[in-house]
Design an enzyme around this catalytic site. Structure first.
Site, short mmCIF file in Angstrom:
data_model
loop_
_atom_site.label_atom_id
_atom_site.label_comp_id
_atom_site.label_asym_id
_atom_site.label_seq_id
_atom_site.Cartn_x
_atom_site.Cartn_y
_atom_site.Cartn_z
N ARG A 150 63.82 12.69 3.96
CA ARG A 150 63.71 14.06 4.45
C ARG A 150 64.59 14.17 5.68
NH1 ARG A 150 61.86 14.89 0.15
NH2 ARG A 150 59.82 15.71 -0.42
N GLU A 158 67.12 23.33 5.29
CA GLU A 158 67.65 23.44 3.93
C GLU A 158 67.43 24.86 3.41
OE1 GLU A 158 65.97 20.31 1.53
OE2 GLU A 158 66.70 18.76 2.88
N HIS A 166 69.91 18.39 -1.87
CA HIS A 166 68.55 17.88 -2.13
C HIS A 166 68.29 17.76 -3.64
CE1 HIS A 166 64.23 17.57 -0.36
NE2 HIS A 166 64.36 16.84 -1.45
P1 NAP Z 1 56.30 5.34 -1.24
O1 NAP Z 1 56.15 4.52 -2.48
O2 NAP Z 1 55.08 5.83 -0.55
O3 NAP Z 1 57.20 4.48 -0.23
C1 NAP Z 1 57.38 4.82 1.08
C2 NAP Z 1 57.54 3.54 1.88
O4 NAP Z 1 57.77 3.91 3.24
C3 NAP Z 1 56.31 2.65 1.84
O5 NAP Z 1 56.66 1.39 1.37
C4 NAP Z 1 55.81 2.60 3.29
O6 NAP Z 1 55.40 1.28 3.62
C5 NAP Z 1 57.06 3.01 4.08
N1 NAP Z 1 56.68 3.69 5.32
C6 NAP Z 1 55.75 4.65 5.52
N2 NAP Z 1 55.67 4.98 6.81
C7 NAP Z 1 56.57 4.19 7.45
C8 NAP Z 1 56.95 4.05 8.81
N3 NAP Z 1 56.37 4.75 9.78
N4 NAP Z 1 57.92 3.15 9.11
C9 NAP Z 1 58.49 2.40 8.14
N5 NAP Z 1 58.16 2.49 6.82
C10 NAP Z 1 57.23 3.38 6.50
O7 NAP Z 1 57.17 6.63 -1.51
P2 NAP Z 1 58.34 6.85 -2.58
O8 NAP Z 1 57.76 7.34 -3.85
O9 NAP Z 1 59.22 5.64 -2.60
O10 NAP Z 1 59.11 8.08 -1.89
C11 NAP Z 1 59.64 7.94 -0.59
C12 NAP Z 1 60.12 9.26 -0.05
O11 NAP Z 1 61.35 9.63 -0.67
C13 NAP Z 1 59.23 10.47 -0.31
O12 NAP Z 1 58.18 10.56 0.63
C14 NAP Z 1 60.19 11.63 -0.17
O13 NAP Z 1 60.24 12.11 1.16
C15 NAP Z 1 61.54 11.02 -0.52
N6 NAP Z 1 62.08 11.56 -1.78
C16 NAP Z 1 63.19 12.32 -1.71
C17 NAP Z 1 63.73 12.84 -2.87
C18 NAP Z 1 64.98 13.66 -2.83
O14 NAP Z 1 65.15 14.52 -3.68
N7 NAP Z 1 65.87 13.41 -1.90
C19 NAP Z 1 63.11 12.60 -4.10
C20 NAP Z 1 61.97 11.82 -4.12
C21 NAP Z 1 61.46 11.30 -2.94
P3 NAP Z 1 54.30 1.00 4.74
O15 NAP Z 1 53.14 1.89 4.41
O16 NAP Z 1 54.02 -0.46 4.63
O17 NAP Z 1 54.94 1.35 6.03
#
Ligand code: NAP
Length: 322
Positions: free
Chosen positions: A237, A266, A285
């Site tokens: 984001r 955005e 995005h």
């Molecule tokens: P996820 O499985 O929840 O993975 C997020 C990772 O971030 C977790 O491993 C978590 O590990 C880590 N994290 C959380 N808070 C943190 C912090 N303060 N510092 C460091 N690491 C942290 O989520 P996902 O499904 O992979 O998706 C991730 C993100 O991608 C979404 O939330 C969304 O914002 C973004 N996304 C963007 C698009 C796009 O169109 N550009 C599409 C899909 C997703 P820990 O809890 O151990 O810290």
């Protein structure tokens, strides 16, 4: 009596049909996003909302006294005010897993696109500037065997790491709040503290969710730790990054390029400095935006909503509301 659902954007007809089997459906059919005031009006009688980015906050909940569940067609849910939803007992669901590979593919489009200057050189050809062989000023950098640092090694991060390790033979490290020993041994990735990861990596990919803790996680001090040749990719984001600082370090040469799918505002304003910079690759995005994946996400969101409104526990309630 069937629950009432409001769909605040266009979805495939199959998705609407799935919901209509169990619910009374009302929907927004405009080409542009539904105006906030109209959305609030539409929610007066609704029990469920299918959305993808509408802010679900105390104001919305006040206008929606019968709302029981909000289902988002997205994995990120930073548009949910979790405290307000918890207080009202409103269920919130999202669509994890189904988009992992599609978003990871796009991360690589940005990595390759920035490293090999694809958009810039496409313009070079189309503008008739290709008169002879290209000189070193147009050379790019290698992706294969380079060092990749992933901030936020979750579902999508692991899919990026798999491509990096087994497709491009990259050295991969990651930073999370907690270590993932299974991913470390299965994928051959290593854990690094954030500052070490920033110092070492040739490519840094931001994939942590937007939370109060990750807001502006990467700012001037963090960018200054990166190598002048390094490339920053943001696919999480826009607000996880200090954009002003990113403009500065790109202009000063403190880092070499950025690949951005997400922005602070955005759509990005037409006068934003990124839009005039050849070393910034900008996308609107589109991380999950393939026909198949957007369909799967919408279907999953529909099922989550139906389950929540018919007394079956949905599989994908967001972690903080479970
Ligand atoms: P996820 O499985 O929840 O993975 C997020 C990772 O971030 C977790 O491993 C978590 O590990 C880590 N994290 C959380 N808070 C943190 C912090 N303060 N510092 C460091 N690491 C942290 O989520 P996902 O499904 O992979 O998706 C991730 C993100 O991608 C979404 O939330 C969304 O914002 C973004 N996304 C963007 C698009 C796009 O169109 N550009 C599409 C899909 C997703 P820990 O809890 O151990 O810290």
């Amino acid at each position: 009596m069937k629950p009432i659902v409001f769909i605040d954007r266009t979805v495939p007809s199959e998705v609407e049909t799935r919901i209509a089997e169990h619910c009374v459906v009302d929907k927004w059919e405009g080409a542009s996003p539904i105006p906030r005031e109209l959305l609030l009006e539409k929610l007066a009688n609704a029990n469920g909302l299918l959305t993808a980015g509408s802010k679900v906050d105390a104001e919305l909940l006040t206008h929606a006294p019968h709302l029981k569940a909000v289902s988002s067609i997205s994995v990120g849910y930073n548009h949910f005010d979790l405290d307000a939803m918890k207080q009202r007992g409103v269920i919130g669901t999202h669509t994890p897993h189904v988009l992992n590979n599609t978003v990871a593919d796009l991360a690589f489009a940005l990595i390759l696109g920035t490293a090999r200057r694809v958009a810039e050189l496409d313009r070079y050809v189309k503008e008739g500037k290709w008169k002879s062989g290209v000189g070193s000023s147009l050379f790019g950098q290698d992706v294969h065997h380079a060092k990749l640092g992933i901030i936020g090694m979750g579902r999508i991060g692991e899919a990026v790491a798999r491509r990096a390790r087994f497709g491009f033979e990259m050295e991969v490290s990651y930073f999370n709040r907690s270590r993932k020993p299974e991913a470390e041994s299965l994928l051959g990735v290593r854990y690094q503290e954030l500052n070490e990861l920033l110092k070492d990596s040739d490519f840094v990919v931001m994939l942590a969710p937007l939370t109060p803790e990750t807001t502006r996680l990467i700012g001037r001090d963090q960018f200054q730790l990166m190598k002048p040749s390094s490339i920053f990719i943001n696919i999480s984001r826009g607000q996880t990054v200090d954009e002003e600082a990113l403009v500065e370090v790109l202009q000063s040469g403190a880092i070499s390029a950025a690949g951005l799918d997400v922005f602070d505002n955005e759509p990005i304003p037409a006068d934003h400095p990124f839009l005039k910079m050849d070393n910034v690759l900008t996308l609107p995005h589109i991380g999950s935006a393939t026909t198949a994946t957007r369909f799967d996400m919408a279907m999953l969101a529909a099922q989550n909503l139906v389950n929540a409104l018919t007394g079956q526990s949905p599989a994908n309630i967001v972690a903080e509301l479970q």
